[in-house]
Design a protein around this motif. Sequence first.
Motif, mmCIF file in Angstrom:
data_model
loop_
_atom_site.group_PDB
_atom_site.id
_atom_site.type_symbol
_atom_site.label_atom_id
_atom_site.label_comp_id
_atom_site.label_asym_id
_atom_site.label_seq_id
_atom_site.Cartn_x
_atom_site.Cartn_y
_atom_site.Cartn_z
ATOM 1 N N ARG A 251 154.787 81.051 47.448
ATOM 2 C CA ARG A 251 155.153 79.684 47.814
ATOM 3 C C ARG A 251 153.993 78.724 47.562
ATOM 4 O O ARG A 251 154.191 77.616 47.077
ATOM 5 N N GLY A 252 152.781 79.163 47.851
ATOM 6 C CA GLY A 252 151.627 78.295 47.638
ATOM 7 C C GLY A 252 151.441 77.929 46.175
ATOM 8 O O GLY A 252 151.059 76.795 45.853
ATOM 9 N N ALA A 253 151.726 78.888 45.274
ATOM 10 C CA ALA A 253 151.591 78.619 43.845
ATOM 11 C C ALA A 253 152.625 77.599 43.394
ATOM 12 O O ALA A 253 152.331 76.701 42.591
ATOM 13 N N VAL A 254 153.851 77.728 43.909
ATOM 14 C CA VAL A 254 154.897 76.770 43.554
ATOM 15 C C VAL A 254 154.545 75.378 44.065
ATOM 16 O O VAL A 254 154.701 74.375 43.365
ATOM 17 N N THR A 255 154.037 75.312 45.286
ATOM 18 C CA THR A 255 153.632 74.016 45.846
ATOM 19 C C THR A 255 152.530 73.385 45.010
ATOM 20 O O THR A 255 152.568 72.188 44.705
ATOM 21 N N ALA A 256 151.565 74.213 44.601
ATOM 22 C CA ALA A 256 150.464 73.698 43.785
ATOM 23 C C ALA A 256 150.967 73.208 42.430
ATOM 24 O O ALA A 256 150.520 72.170 41.926
ATOM 25 N N LEU A 257 151.890 73.939 41.840
ATOM 26 C CA LEU A 257 152.456 73.524 40.562
ATOM 27 C C LEU A 257 153.173 72.184 40.683
ATOM 28 O O LEU A 257 153.006 71.292 39.842
ATOM 29 N N LYS A 258 153.958 72.041 41.729
ATOM 30 C CA LYS A 258 154.687 70.790 41.920
ATOM 31 C C LYS A 258 153.731 69.628 42.134
ATOM 32 O O LYS A 258 153.937 68.528 41.590
ATOM 33 N N LEU A 260 150.565 69.401 41.113
ATOM 34 C CA LEU A 260 149.870 69.131 39.851
ATOM 35 C C LEU A 260 150.795 68.422 38.871
ATOM 36 O O LEU A 260 150.371 67.494 38.158
ATOM 37 N N ALA A 261 152.066 68.825 38.839
ATOM 38 C CA ALA A 261 153.027 68.176 37.949
ATOM 39 C C ALA A 261 153.218 66.711 38.344
ATOM 40 O O ALA A 261 153.304 65.825 37.484
ATOM 41 N N ASP A 262 153.278 66.438 39.661
ATOM 42 C CA ASP A 262 153.414 65.057 40.126
ATOM 43 C C ASP A 262 152.191 64.241 39.745
ATOM 44 O O ASP A 262 152.302 63.095 39.287
ATOM 45 N N ASP A 263 151.016 64.834 39.925
ATOM 46 C CA ASP A 263 149.779 64.124 39.610
ATOM 47 C C ASP A 263 149.696 63.769 38.130
ATOM 48 O O ASP A 263 149.188 62.706 37.754
ATOM 49 N N GLU A 264 150.187 64.658 37.275
ATOM 50 C CA GLU A 264 150.110 64.448 35.824
ATOM 51 C C GLU A 264 151.391 63.842 35.256
ATOM 52 O O GLU A 264 151.497 63.647 34.044
ATOM 53 N N GLU A 265 152.351 63.565 36.155
ATOM 54 C CA GLU A 265 153.643 63.007 35.754
ATOM 55 C C GLU A 265 154.292 63.859 34.653
ATOM 56 O O GLU A 265 154.714 63.361 33.621
ATOM 57 N N ARG A 266 154.355 65.141 34.921
ATOM 58 C CA ARG A 266 154.933 66.074 33.965
ATOM 59 C C ARG A 266 156.024 66.889 34.640
ATOM 60 O O ARG A 266 156.065 67.008 35.871
ATOM 61 N N GLU A 269 158.417 72.671 35.096
ATOM 62 C CA GLU A 269 158.689 73.834 34.255
ATOM 63 C C GLU A 269 157.808 73.842 33.012
ATOM 64 O O GLU A 269 157.282 74.882 32.607
ATOM 65 N N VAL A 270 157.642 72.653 32.394
ATOM 66 C CA VAL A 270 156.808 72.559 31.199
ATOM 67 C C VAL A 270 155.348 72.832 31.546
ATOM 68 O O VAL A 270 154.632 73.529 30.822
ATOM 69 N N LEU A 271 154.908 72.308 32.674
ATOM 70 C CA LEU A 271 153.532 72.542 33.113
ATOM 71 C C LEU A 271 153.296 74.035 33.348
ATOM 72 O O LEU A 271 152.279 74.588 32.903
ATOM 73 N N ALA A 272 154.222 74.681 34.051
ATOM 74 C CA ALA A 272 154.078 76.108 34.319
ATOM 75 C C ALA A 272 154.043 76.906 33.016
ATOM 76 O O ALA A 272 153.239 77.836 32.857
ATOM 77 N N ARG A 273 154.900 76.527 32.068
ATOM 78 C CA ARG A 273 154.925 77.202 30.771
ATOM 79 C C ARG A 273 153.609 77.052 30.037
ATOM 80 O O ARG A 273 153.033 78.016 29.522
ATOM 81 N N ASP A 274 153.079 75.819 30.025
ATOM 82 C CA ASP A 274 151.822 75.567 29.312
ATOM 83 C C ASP A 274 150.659 76.303 29.957
ATOM 84 O O ASP A 274 149.787 76.847 29.261
ATOM 85 N N LEU A 275 150.617 76.318 31.291
ATOM 86 C CA LEU A 275 149.536 77.020 31.979
ATOM 87 C C LEU A 275 149.603 78.519 31.700
ATOM 88 O O LEU A 275 148.567 79.171 31.483
ATOM 89 N N LEU A 276 150.816 79.076 31.695
ATOM 90 C CA LEU A 276 150.978 80.503 31.421
ATOM 91 C C LEU A 276 150.534 80.830 30.003
ATOM 92 O O LEU A 276 149.811 81.799 29.770
ATOM 93 N N CYS A 277 150.940 80.005 29.047
ATOM 94 C CA CYS A 277 150.565 80.254 27.654
ATOM 95 C C CYS A 277 149.057 80.126 27.454
ATOM 96 O O CYS A 277 148.444 80.914 26.730
ATOM 97 N N ASP A 278 148.453 79.137 28.088
ATOM 98 C CA ASP A 278 146.997 78.972 27.985
ATOM 99 C C ASP A 278 146.280 80.208 28.516
ATOM 100 O O ASP A 278 145.305 80.691 27.922
#
Length: 289
Positions: A251-258, A260-266, A269-278
């Motif tokens: 749950r903490g990882a999902v909260t952090a992703l959300k 970070l996505a809000d902060d970057e206006e992204r 799902e795309v953010l999570a995909r990009d982080l995983l690929c990186d």
Amino acid sequence: MARGDDIGGAEVQTAAELEDQTVVFTGRLSEVTRSEVTELVEAHGARVTHNISNQSDLLVVGDNPGDEKLTFFANHDIPSLTEVEFYALFPDRFGHVDGVASAAGNGSAENGAGDESAGESTDEEAAAADADDEAPTETVGIEIDPVVRQLATIEAKRTDRGLDSVVAESTQGLLKEVIDGAELDADAEADPDEAEPLEVALPENVHAMVETAVRTTEGVESVGEFVAEACRVDFGFDFAEKQELSLGLPRGAVTALKQLADDEERCVEVLARDLLCDALEDALTADSA
């Protein structure tokens, strides 16, 4: 063979019925290499692809199949064959394999070969295959992303082949795409600062076909560029061909992703995909160092 009870039973009785079918293989086949089985199937008018999709007509499941392909198969209505059922389409060649005669049924009689003659034929074909392995080759120098090289190396180890064989198979796949009218853009995802040199040996006939493709196709200027593009298409992180993957995250990882996505206006799902690929690229690059 690793398989579930729901695998197999596709209504394909003879090799002739493979014509115009899109076939996907997963797992290792005990009797043939991946390049040999690709040539065998394509000789009967089928098309072999590496990725399973809604456009796939048939999945052939060998030993230790890939989880992603089996997951996609389980969620979609795609006919499948077990390894033995696939061999049964070619009883003259694989009549020595346990279970092929019974799986082939009446089809084996149509091909007119008994178990003994089938074994003799297989010995001859094995000798021919060994001769093919010693066929003349052309060395090609390419510039390849280290992640792509690492993934190709993993595929070579998984299928018990050499890296040259894997690269040649990818090259043949791209050649078929070009023949079918695909456009090329070798610079689409290339990063010259990260690329590393690699020499690979291609069969002379494949090298000659690549030379022809380079002369007649826009987007690449050399054999090396074409081969590197073939590897990128097969093993690169190309989002043109996506597969679904469900992950259970804390749950903490999902909260952090959300957040970070809000902060970057992204999109999260795309953010999570990009982080995983990186992260995957970093890990694979470290492994190849």
